[in-house]
Structures are given as C-alpha cells and as structure tokens.
Design a protein around this motif. Structure first.
Motif, PDB file in Angstrom:
ATOM      1  N   THR A  76       0.833  -1.205   0.000  1.00 55.68           N
ATOM      2  CA  THR A  76       0.000   0.000   0.000  1.00 55.68           C
ATOM      3  C   THR A  76       0.866   1.252   0.000  1.00 55.68           C
ATOM      4  O   THR A  76       2.043   1.233   0.365  1.00 55.68           O
ATOM      5  CB  THR A  76      -0.934   0.048   1.226  1.00 55.68           C
ATOM      6  N   LEU A  77       0.232   2.349  -0.409  1.00 48.57           N
ATOM      7  CA  LEU A  77       0.818   3.684  -0.331  1.00 48.57           C
ATOM      8  C   LEU A  77       0.030   4.438   0.737  1.00 48.57           C
ATOM      9  O   LEU A  77      -1.198   4.573   0.627  1.00 48.57           O
ATOM     10  CB  LEU A  77       0.714   4.393  -1.685  1.00 48.57           C
ATOM     11  N   ARG A  78       0.733   4.933   1.763  1.00 50.35           N
ATOM     12  CA  ARG A  78       0.044   5.517   2.913  1.00 50.35           C
ATOM     13  C   ARG A  78       0.540   6.926   3.179  1.00 50.35           C
ATOM     14  O   ARG A  78       1.715   7.239   2.985  1.00 50.35           O
ATOM     15  CB  ARG A  78       0.279   4.642   4.141  1.00 50.35           C
ATOM     16  N   CYS A  79      -0.368   7.791   3.671  1.00 51.35           N
ATOM     17  CA  CYS A  79      -0.032   9.177   3.984  1.00 51.35           C
ATOM     18  C   CYS A  79       0.462   9.293   5.427  1.00 51.35           C
ATOM     19  O   CYS A  79      -0.289   9.001   6.367  1.00 51.35           O
ATOM     20  CB  CYS A  79      -1.246  10.080   3.778  1.00 51.35           C
ATOM     21  N   PRO A  80       1.718   9.748   5.638  1.00 55.60           N
ATOM     22  CA  PRO A  80       2.229   9.909   7.005  1.00 55.60           C
ATOM     23  C   PRO A  80       1.631  11.105   7.740  1.00 55.60           C
ATOM     24  O   PRO A  80       1.791  11.219   8.954  1.00 55.60           O
ATOM     25  CB  PRO A  80       3.743  10.118   6.796  1.00 55.60           C
ATOM     26  N   ALA A  81       0.972  12.014   7.002  1.00 58.90           N
ATOM     27  CA  ALA A  81       0.475  13.253   7.608  1.00 58.90           C
ATOM     28  C   ALA A  81      -0.937  13.120   8.158  1.00 58.90           C
ATOM     29  O   ALA A  81      -1.529  14.109   8.612  1.00 58.90           O
ATOM     30  CB  ALA A  81       0.514  14.382   6.581  1.00 58.90           C
ATOM     31  N   THR A  82      -1.469  11.913   8.156  1.00 57.62           N
ATOM     32  CA  THR A  82      -2.839  11.700   8.627  1.00 57.62           C
ATOM     33  C   THR A  82      -2.994  12.112  10.097  1.00 57.62           C
ATOM     34  O   THR A  82      -2.136  11.837  10.931  1.00 57.62           O
ATOM     35  CB  THR A  82      -3.207  10.216   8.476  1.00 57.62           C
ATOM     36  N   GLY A  83      -4.103  12.785  10.402  1.00 61.59           N
ATOM     37  CA  GLY A  83      -4.391  13.121  11.795  1.00 61.59           C
ATOM     38  C   GLY A  83      -5.114  14.442  11.937  1.00 61.59           C
ATOM     39  O   GLY A  83      -5.339  15.167  10.954  1.00 61.59           O
ATOM     40  N   ASN A  84      -5.502  14.755  13.170  1.00 51.43           N
ATOM     41  CA  ASN A  84      -6.188  16.024  13.444  1.00 51.43           C
ATOM     42  C   ASN A  84      -5.204  17.188  13.403  1.00 51.43           C
ATOM     43  O   ASN A  84      -4.030  17.046  13.728  1.00 51.43           O
ATOM     44  CB  ASN A  84      -6.864  15.965  14.815  1.00 51.43           C
ATOM     45  N   LEU A  85      -5.720  18.350  13.018  1.00 49.67           N
ATOM     46  CA  LEU A  85      -4.884  19.530  12.810  1.00 49.67           C
ATOM     47  C   LEU A  85      -5.101  20.541  13.934  1.00 49.67           C
ATOM     48  O   LEU A  85      -6.228  20.734  14.424  1.00 49.67           O
ATOM     49  CB  LEU A  85      -5.230  20.181  11.466  1.00 49.67           C
TER      50      LEU A  85
END
Length: 397
Positions: free
Chosen positions: A145-154
C-alpha cells in the motif's frame, strides 16, 4: 490626534476577540477554508516521490479583523494587502506547515515543502487569499500500500492558544489509475477517485494499493481461461483470454496488457467487458518448428503466456504445457492423395501419347518405302493393228 483615535478604534475592535481565544479546543474563529489536496507520483531531481499539492482558498470571516483591514486599506491599500498576506501566512500556512512537520517527524519520514515563486500566499479581493504549497513523500510505500504519514487532526495556534484547525470543505484528488485501499473517515462523497469531506479538522487516512499489488489481487481473485488457435498458413496465433470474478480497474487493465506484451510477440491486442468479465483479444506471432513426412506436414508453434491459467484450450490442434507457462501447439496436415493419383494418371497419359505418336510415325515410314509388285503388260496398240490384216485374210479364204 487622528493616529490616537485610530489606535483606540483598533483596540476596541480587537478587544472582543480576547474572550474567544481563551476557549482552547474550539474551532479556529477567523477564516472560512476550502482545501484541495491533489496527490500524484512525480520525479524530482531524478528521484521518484509522491507529491501532495495543497491549495487552500481562505476568506477572513472575523468581523473585527475585517474592520481592521478595511481601516488600513482606506489609508493605504498596498500596505493593507501586504499585512493581510503576512497575517494569512502566519496563521494559515505556518500552522499547516507545523502540523505536517510534526506528523512526518513522528512517522520518521523525511519530506520537503515546495513553495511557488511568489510565496505561499496570493491575496485576492474582499480579504480572501489562496495558499499554495506542495509536500514530497505525501504517500510512502510498504510494498502493498501507499500511505499518507500526515494523517491526523490539525491544530491551529493563535496568540498562544490552541484551536482545532477547521475547514469547511476538503477535496482529495487521487490518481484515477490507482485502487483505493482505505479512506477514513468515510468521505461524504466519492467518485472517480475524488473524495469530499465537509466541516472537519483533519487530514484523512489515505491508503492506495500499489500497482503491482492491485494486479496480484486481481489475478488471485479471478478465474483465468484462454483459448488459442494457430494458423500455419498465416503464421500467427489468435488468442482469447477471459478473467472472471473481480473488477478490472484502468490500472489493472494497463498492467494486464503490459504483461501480455512483455511475454508474447504481440501483433495486436485489445480488451472488452463482457458479462461481468474482462476479455483480452489478441494476435501473436509464435516461434515455429516445421517438418514434413511422406504423408504429413507438421507445425509446432511455441507461445509463452503471461502467467498461469485455470483453463487452456486449443482450436484446430493439440498442445502440451512446457515450463515457464509455455504452450506448444501442434498442427498436423495430411498430404492430399488425389494429387499423387492425378500425377500418375497424367504420367501414364503422357507415356501413352508418346507411344501412339511413335507408332504412328513408324507406320507412316513403312508405307512410304514399300516396293510395287510386277503385273501383266497390256498389249500396245501397234500389236493390235498388225494382227488385224491376218484376220482379214483368213476371212477371205
């Protein structure tokens, strides 16, 4: 005196905001934000990476700050725009940049932020602006898979207080030739790899399948059948491959066609959807061995398939499966016996004709050279005349 009055006015305008910023954890109170993130694979300085391009359309909604910038613009529009630009950069861009850097550091993934030549903020009319920047390694691969490391609340930090970095609308544009593995939370709308969320404060969980893994998943989930026919007189193999049981996305179709082209000497190839199955139709030129006996012509055509098939059939011949997914097709053609009969009859007729001609010539030559037989001589007229007087004399006596 005017400057003092203006200062008092600004203080009065900004004082009501003090009560708002004291409430940590609330939505950021200053802007309406519509954000778009476009994700795509790119090559930067000979290195492949996934780029996330952010475009944030922001509108200042706080009435006190709008009054403040209106006041500045009434005296100097250029100065007011420059201050508004700095204001947006500090609050919108810098806060987002800090969020991303914290996410990448926590994931132990390096990244680089690229800015437009004029900087991240472009001021528009009516105290609005566009914030633009791009982040490398927006997606990273683990092989499947290709995954986004920036995932999360801001987070949105303003005057030492932490707010939720809220947006009104987030549009995520993913490449259409990649299969989505997971998006969370579930988007409010999803169509053609474009996802939309409304009223949030996060970068969603984004997972795509790699192209190779999407292809493997498709092959493992389908029943694969292929029919082949070798035409020895034309010298090519026609094939019809059917894949049933899983949806074929554009990236899978592209990978499948590439696999056929890589293993077979393809002359032409195409696909079609038929009764829920993907059908690949093509023509390939095989390697051919030929031999001939007194009664048969034998062709052996060798074709390497792009992988294993659950069912193989050959029209107009027999086949064996050789190593490495190779099919050897044998086509046998009996020599026609009527030709030999025809040639024999023709030869006999030629011999007979020759004999007849020779015999006729011999008979003709014999006829021309045969001598005439001797016969009785006819009396000449003179003899008859001489005998006549004697007869007269006899008659006189």
């Amino acid at each position: 005196m005017r400057r003092f009055v203006a200062l008092i006015l600004i203080v009065l305008l900004l004082t009501p905001l003090a009560g708002e910023v004291g409430a940590a954890g609330n939505a950021q109170p200053l802007f309406k934000i519509d954000m778009t993130i476009k994700v795509a694979p790119v090559v930067i300085e000979n290195t492949s990476t996934w780029l996330g391009t952010f475009k944030m359309y922001v509108v200042l909604t706080d009435p006190h700050y709008r009054a403040y910038f209106d006041y500045l613009a009434s005296n100097n529009t250029t100065a007011a725009n420059e201050e508004f630009k700095s204001f947006v950069k500090e609050l919108v861009y810098d806060n987002m940049k800090d969020n991303l850097e914290k996410r990448y550091e926590a994931a132990n993934v390096s990244s680089t932020i690229y800015l437009p030549s004029g900087g991240p903020v472009k001021v528009l009319d009516n105290w609005s602006a566009v914030v633009t920047f791009a982040v490398t390694n927006f997606l990273v691969s683990d092989g499947k898979t290709l995954r986004c490391p920036a995932t999360g609340n801001l987070d949105f930090v303003y005057k030492g207080h932490v707010f939720d970095y809220t947006w009104n609308r987030l549009t995520l544009i993913l490449p259409q030739d990649y299969e989505i593995a997971n998006l969370a939370p579930v988007p409010d709308d999803l169509s053609d790899n474009v996802a939309v969320w409304n009223n949030g404060d996060f970068i969603p969980l984004i997972e795509l399948y790699t192209r190779v893994y999407s292809y493997v998943r498709f092959l493992n989930a389908t029943r694969k059948e292929i029919s082949l026919q070798y035409d020895p007189h034309e010298g090519y193999v026609q094939f019809n491959a059917t894949f049933t049981g899983a949806n074929a996305t554009p990236v899978i179709i592209s990978q499948l066609l590439a696999s056929f082209k890589a293993t077979m000497n393809i002359m032409s190839i195409d696909t079609r959807q038929e009764n829920g199955s993907l059908v690949v139709i093509g023509i390939a030129r095989p390697e051919v061995a030929y031999k001939e006996t007194s009664s048969e012509k034998i062709w052996k055509a060798m074709v390497k398939l792009p992988g294993a098939f659950d069912s193989i059939s050959v029209v107009g011949g027999s086949y064996v499966v050789a190593p490495d997914h190779t099919i050897i097709i044998t086509v046998t053609e009996k020599k026609s016996t009527y030709r030999f009969y025809a040639y024999g009859i023709a030869a006999v007729l030629v011999v007979v004709a020759v004999l007849i001609v020779v015999k006729r010539r011999g008979t003709k030559e014999e006829t021309e050279t045969e001598p005439e037989e001797p016969g009785e001589e006819e009396p000449s007229p003179e003899s008859e005349e001489q005998e006549s007087p004697e007869e007269d004399e006899g008659g006189g006596e």
